[in-house]
Design a protein around this motif. Structure first.
Motif, PDB file in Angstrom:
ATOM      1  N   VAL A   2       0.860  -1.182   0.000  1.00 40.08           N
ATOM      2  CA  VAL A   2       0.000   0.000   0.000  1.00 40.08           C
ATOM      3  C   VAL A   2       0.892   1.226   0.000  1.00 40.08           C
ATOM      4  CG1 VAL A   2      -1.749   1.285   1.275  1.00 40.08           C
ATOM      5  CG2 VAL A   2      -1.810  -1.221   1.250  1.00 40.08           C
ATOM      6  N   GLN A   3       0.569   2.163  -0.869  1.00 42.39           N
ATOM      7  CA  GLN A   3       1.285   3.436  -0.880  1.00 42.39           C
ATOM      8  C   GLN A   3       0.328   4.525  -0.395  1.00 42.39           C
ATOM      9  OE1 GLN A   3       1.323   1.506  -4.019  1.00 42.39           O
ATOM     10  NE2 GLN A   3       2.967   0.425  -2.954  1.00 42.39           N
ATOM     11  N   LEU A   4       0.844   5.379   0.464  1.00 42.88           N
ATOM     12  CA  LEU A   4       0.071   6.483   1.024  1.00 42.88           C
ATOM     13  C   LEU A   4       0.788   7.787   0.712  1.00 42.88           C
ATOM     14  CD1 LEU A   4      -0.634   4.939   4.558  1.00 42.88           C
ATOM     15  CD2 LEU A   4      -2.149   4.902   2.568  1.00 42.88           C
ATOM     16  N   VAL A 102      -9.392  -5.433  10.611  1.00 41.79           N
ATOM     17  CA  VAL A 102     -10.538  -4.836  11.272  1.00 41.79           C
ATOM     18  C   VAL A 102     -10.039  -4.160  12.541  1.00 41.79           C
ATOM     19  CG1 VAL A 102     -12.698  -5.331  12.481  1.00 41.79           C
ATOM     20  CG2 VAL A 102     -12.126  -6.548  10.353  1.00 41.79           C
ATOM     21  N   CYS A 103     -10.511  -2.964  12.801  1.00 44.08           N
ATOM     22  CA  CYS A 103     -10.124  -2.298  14.037  1.00 44.08           C
ATOM     23  C   CYS A 103     -11.361  -1.703  14.687  1.00 44.08           C
ATOM     24  CB  CYS A 103      -9.027  -1.262  13.815  1.00 44.08           C
ATOM     25  SG  CYS A 103      -9.402   0.096  12.701  1.00 44.08           S
ATOM     26  N   ILE A 104     -11.675  -2.217  15.832  1.00 42.73           N
ATOM     27  CA  ILE A 104     -12.805  -1.740  16.620  1.00 42.73           C
ATOM     28  C   ILE A 104     -12.234  -0.950  17.781  1.00 42.73           C
ATOM     29  CG2 ILE A 104     -14.869  -2.374  17.906  1.00 42.73           C
ATOM     30  CD1 ILE A 104     -14.928  -3.077  14.904  1.00 42.73           C
ATOM     31  N   GLY A 105     -12.692   0.285  17.919  1.00 37.77           N
ATOM     32  CA  GLY A 105     -12.154   1.132  18.963  1.00 37.77           C
ATOM     33  C   GLY A 105     -11.023   1.997  18.445  1.00 37.77           C
ATOM     34  N   PRO A 106     -10.504   2.875  19.296  1.00 38.88           N
ATOM     35  CA  PRO A 106      -9.437   3.781  18.862  1.00 38.88           C
ATOM     36  C   PRO A 106      -8.121   3.045  18.636  1.00 38.88           C
ATOM     37  CG  PRO A 106      -9.850   4.036  21.210  1.00 38.88           C
ATOM     38  CD  PRO A 106     -10.928   3.130  20.685  1.00 38.88           C
ATOM     39  N   HIS A 107      -7.404   3.459  17.617  1.00 38.42           N
ATOM     40  CA  HIS A 107      -6.078   2.925  17.330  1.00 38.42           C
ATOM     41  C   HIS A 107      -5.158   4.100  17.068  1.00 38.42           C
ATOM     42  CE1 HIS A 107      -8.342  -0.769  17.075  1.00 38.42           C
ATOM     43  NE2 HIS A 107      -7.193  -1.430  17.135  1.00 38.42           N
ATOM     44  N   LEU A 108      -4.579   4.627  18.131  1.00 41.07           N
ATOM     45  CA  LEU A 108      -3.770   5.839  18.054  1.00 41.07           C
ATOM     46  C   LEU A 108      -2.324   5.562  18.445  1.00 41.07           C
ATOM     47  CD1 LEU A 108      -6.322   8.361  19.610  1.00 41.07           C
ATOM     48  CD2 LEU A 108      -5.953   7.795  17.200  1.00 41.07           C
ATOM     49  N   THR A 109      -1.925   4.292  18.370  1.00 39.71           N
ATOM     50  CA  THR A 109      -0.545   3.916  18.678  1.00 39.71           C
ATOM     51  C   THR A 109       0.199   3.666  17.386  1.00 39.71           C
ATOM     52  OG1 THR A 109      -1.277   2.886  20.741  1.00 39.71           O
ATOM     53  CG2 THR A 109       0.903   2.281  19.917  1.00 39.71           C
ATOM     54  N   ASN A 110       1.347   4.326  17.214  1.00 38.15           N
ATOM     55  CA  ASN A 110       2.009   4.248  15.906  1.00 38.15           C
ATOM     56  C   ASN A 110       2.526   2.844  15.597  1.00 38.15           C
ATOM     57  OD1 ASN A 110       4.182   4.221  17.626  1.00 38.15           O
ATOM     58  ND2 ASN A 110       5.103   6.091  16.863  1.00 38.15           N
ATOM     59  N   THR A 111       2.794   2.043  16.593  1.00 33.32           N
ATOM     60  CA  THR A 111       3.306   0.700  16.342  1.00 33.32           C
ATOM     61  C   THR A 111       2.228  -0.231  15.784  1.00 33.32           C
ATOM     62  OG1 THR A 111       2.934   0.153  18.656  1.00 33.32           O
ATOM     63  CG2 THR A 111       5.154   0.835  18.040  1.00 33.32           C
ATOM     64  N   TRP A 112       0.973   0.183  15.841  1.00 34.48           N
ATOM     65  CA  TRP A 112      -0.124  -0.628  15.301  1.00 34.48           C
ATOM     66  C   TRP A 112      -0.083  -0.677  13.783  1.00 34.48           C
ATOM     67  CZ3 TRP A 112      -3.927  -3.957  16.328  1.00 34.48           C
ATOM     68  CH2 TRP A 112      -5.003  -4.050  15.460  1.00 34.48           C
ATOM     69  N   TYR A 113       0.394   0.388  13.150  1.00 35.89           N
ATOM     70  CA  TYR A 113       0.294   0.545  11.710  1.00 35.89           C
ATOM     71  C   TYR A 113       1.569   0.089  10.992  1.00 35.89           C
ATOM     72  CZ  TYR A 113      -3.799   3.279  12.891  1.00 35.89           C
ATOM     73  OH  TYR A 113      -5.017   3.675  13.376  1.00 35.89           O
ATOM     74  N   ASN A 114       1.379  -0.458   9.790  1.00 36.22           N
ATOM     75  CA  ASN A 114       2.554  -0.912   9.047  1.00 36.22           C
ATOM     76  C   ASN A 114       2.759  -0.200   7.719  1.00 36.22           C
ATOM     77  OD1 ASN A 114       0.294  -2.120   7.962  1.00 36.22           O
ATOM     78  ND2 ASN A 114       1.139  -4.173   7.872  1.00 36.22           N
ATOM     79  N   TYR A 115       1.828   0.658   7.329  1.00 34.34           N
ATOM     80  CA  TYR A 115       2.025   1.477   6.128  1.00 34.34           C
ATOM     81  C   TYR A 115       1.971   2.948   6.532  1.00 34.34           C
ATOM     82  CZ  TYR A 115       0.948  -2.827   3.589  1.00 34.34           C
ATOM     83  OH  TYR A 115       0.953  -4.108   3.116  1.00 34.34           O
ATOM     84  N   TRP A 116       2.917   3.715   5.994  1.00 35.90           N
ATOM     85  CA  TRP A 116       3.026   5.132   6.354  1.00 35.90           C
ATOM     86  C   TRP A 116       3.263   5.974   5.112  1.00 35.90           C
ATOM     87  CZ3 TRP A 116       2.448   7.121  11.260  1.00 35.90           C
ATOM     88  CH2 TRP A 116       2.383   6.180  12.301  1.00 35.90           C
ATOM     89  N   GLY A 117       2.709   7.184   5.140  1.00 33.90           N
ATOM     90  CA  GLY A 117       3.033   8.157   4.116  1.00 33.90           C
ATOM     91  C   GLY A 117       4.295   8.910   4.485  1.00 33.90           C
ATOM     92  N   GLN A 118       4.675   9.854   3.606  1.00 33.34           N
ATOM     93  CA  GLN A 118       5.916  10.590   3.800  1.00 33.34           C
ATOM     94  C   GLN A 118       5.740  11.828   4.677  1.00 33.34           C
ATOM     95  OE1 GLN A 118       3.940  11.010   1.270  1.00 33.34           O
ATOM     96  NE2 GLN A 118       3.811  13.225   1.076  1.00 33.34           N
TER      97      GLN A 118
END
Length: 126
Positions: A2-4, A102-118
């Motif tokens: 995925v590209q962001l 699927v993500c239920i509830g808040p997900h505001l921790t950066n380690t949760w995500y594996n794709y990032w934009g610049q």
């Protein structure tokens, strides 16, 4: 993969507004957790808003609750962050992030995500 790609940053005076965009390309999932983060110089990366594409459910950090709105345009595969009543302390590099789960509830921790934009820079002057 995925590209962001973020866009929409800039300089604005306190009290003003900006809208950030995050265009997703590559593998398009109908079930994706997405978030907006920001990082000011010398500070840790802060999660400020998250959205689950499958339901459109949204969550916000207290620091932006009531001023920022996260939304999506499914047809355009684009995530938005509408930022109103901006403050000098909102000055930071803003990033969008994604993870195809699927993500239920808040997900505001950066380690949760594996794709990032610049990132895109937002500067708010007083």
């Amino acid at each position: 993969q995925v590209q962001l790609v973020e866009s929409g940053g800039g300089s604005v005076q306190a009290g003003g507004s900006l809208r950030l965009s995050c265009a997703a390309s590559g593998y398009i999932s109908s079930s994706r957790c997405m978030g907006w983060f920001r990082q000011a110089p010398g500070k840790p990366r802060e999660g400020i808003a998250s959205l689950y594409t499958g339901l459109g459910s949204t969550y916000y950090a207290d620091s932006v609750q009531g001023r920022f709105t996260i939304s999506q345009d499914v047809a355009k595969n684009t995530l938005y962050l509408q930022m109103n009543r901006l403050k000098p302390e909102d000055t930071a590099m803003y990033y969008c992030a994604a993870r195809d789960v699927v993500c239920i509830g808040p997900h505001l921790t950066n380690t949760w995500y594996n794709y990032w934009g610049q990132g895109t820079q937002v500067t708010v002057s007083s």
